[in-house]
Design a protein around this motif. Structure first.
Motif, short mmCIF file in Angstrom:
data_model
loop_
_atom_site.label_atom_id
_atom_site.label_comp_id
_atom_site.label_asym_id
_atom_site.label_seq_id
_atom_site.Cartn_x
_atom_site.Cartn_y
_atom_site.Cartn_z
N UNK A 8 0.84 -1.20 0.00
CA UNK A 8 0.00 0.00 0.00
C UNK A 8 0.88 1.25 0.00
N UNK A 9 1.91 1.24 0.83
CA UNK A 9 2.79 2.40 0.96
C UNK A 9 3.49 2.72 -0.35
N UNK A 10 3.95 1.69 -1.05
CA UNK A 10 4.65 1.90 -2.31
C UNK A 10 3.71 2.49 -3.36
N UNK A 11 2.48 2.00 -3.41
CA UNK A 11 1.50 2.50 -4.36
C UNK A 11 1.14 3.96 -4.05
N UNK A 50 -8.85 5.94 -2.88
CA UNK A 50 -8.65 5.15 -4.09
C UNK A 50 -7.88 3.87 -3.78
N UNK A 51 -6.79 3.99 -3.04
CA UNK A 51 -5.96 2.82 -2.73
C UNK A 51 -6.74 1.84 -1.84
N UNK A 62 -7.51 -1.95 -2.84
CA UNK A 62 -7.17 -3.06 -1.94
C UNK A 62 -8.37 -3.98 -1.73
N UNK A 63 -9.54 -3.38 -1.49
CA UNK A 63 -10.75 -4.19 -1.29
C UNK A 63 -11.06 -5.04 -2.53
N UNK A 117 -4.68 0.76 -13.59
CA UNK A 117 -5.74 1.28 -12.71
C UNK A 117 -5.36 2.66 -12.16
N UNK A 118 -4.10 2.81 -11.77
CA UNK A 118 -3.64 4.11 -11.27
C UNK A 118 -3.72 5.15 -12.38
N UNK A 119 -3.28 4.80 -13.58
CA UNK A 119 -3.32 5.78 -14.69
C UNK A 119 -4.75 6.18 -15.02
N UNK A 120 -5.69 5.23 -14.98
CA UNK A 120 -7.10 5.58 -15.22
C UNK A 120 -7.57 6.62 -14.21
#
Length: 159
Positions: free
Chosen positions: A63-66, A87-88, A92-93, A111-114
């Motif tokens: 999570x921290x890296x994302x 968002x994160x 995760x869920x 997903x992050x880019x979207x």
């Protein structure tokens, strides 16, 4: 909980609030010795899939890296920390509910880019330039041109 200022162990909780759609508890704490106030977060620990990196290595989902990567892309942009955290948490869920044991890093990157494209185009291009490993300015310019073409199409469809 140990006080980060004076290192005494008996801090007290001043306020607790549920955040992140009920999966996180934010606690405001105060040290009775030095009066220092700080915030802690209590988060449900989920068993998340391993991430398969581009080179084939596998590592635990972080999570921290994302969040760190998203924060860098959003530096000095109008995206709040709360939006990033939510968002994160949502991602995760979804990963937890999927039941997958492994997930490609490309899925997370897309997903992050979207989401960044939805939030802020500058943050999107920043992230894309690192994630897609742009080799020269032409790749960067092409990405911006695609954004502009998409924006023009979007404006026409609203009329």
């Amino acid at each position: 909980m140990r006080c980060p200022s004076c290192q005494k162990e008996d801090t007290k909780v001043v306020d607790s609030r549920s955040t992140g759609e009920g999966f996180v508890i934010r606690r405001r704490r105060e040290c009775p010795h030095c009066g220092f106030r700080f915030t802690t977060y209590e988060r449900l620990e989920l068993t998340l899939p391993y991430v398969i990196k581009k080179d084939g290595r596998r590592e635990p989902f972080s999570r921290e890296k994302l969040i760190s990567g998203i924060r860098k892309a959003c530096h000095k942009r109008p995206v709040s920390q709360e939006e990033i955290e939510n968002f994160v948490s949502q991602l995760e869920r979804e990963l937890f509910e999927s039941g997958e044991k492994e997930i490609p890093s490309s899925y997370l990157g897309e997903r992050v880019m979207e989401k960044l494209r939805e939030w802020d185009e500058v943050a999107y291009v920043r992230f894309a330039s690192v994630y897609r490993e742009f080799q020269d300015v032409n790749e960067f310019v092409e990405q911006v041109a695609q954004l502009l073409r998409g924006r023009r199409r979007g404006n026409r469809s609203r009329k």
